[in-house]
Design a protein around this motif. Structure first.
Motif: not given
Length: 82
Positions: A9-25
């Motif tokens: 269960k997560s609390q409501n939050s308007d905190d900023k989240v940086t989502i990072t995607y790294i694709i590797r061979k």
């Protein structure tokens, strides 16, 4: 796309989240790195988050994608491009 399920269960939050995607061979060499910003509450629908990878490889081969929230890895998945 990836579908991520929140197990706790997560609390409501308007905190900023940086989502990072790294694709590797398959060799581990990075192919792409992309980041997008969101807020915690906007990311989730009930307890699910759909993540659309911004850039996919165009060359056939085996790859992995690593997905991070604010620098913390949340998943690492293998996939193939044919």
């Amino acid at each position: 796309s990836f579908l991520v399920e929140l197990w706790k269960k997560s609390q409501n939050s308007d905190d900023k989240v940086t989502i990072t995607y790294i694709i590797r061979k398959e060799s581990g060499e990075p192919v792409s790195l992309n980041s997008v910003d969101s807020t915690w509450d906007k990311m989730w629908n009930k307890k699910f988050c759909e993540l659309d990878i911004p850039q996919m490889p165009e060359t056939a081969g085996k790859y992995t994608v690593e997905i991070y929230f604010n620098g913390q890895i949340i998943t690492k998945e293998a996939f193939s491009v044919t």
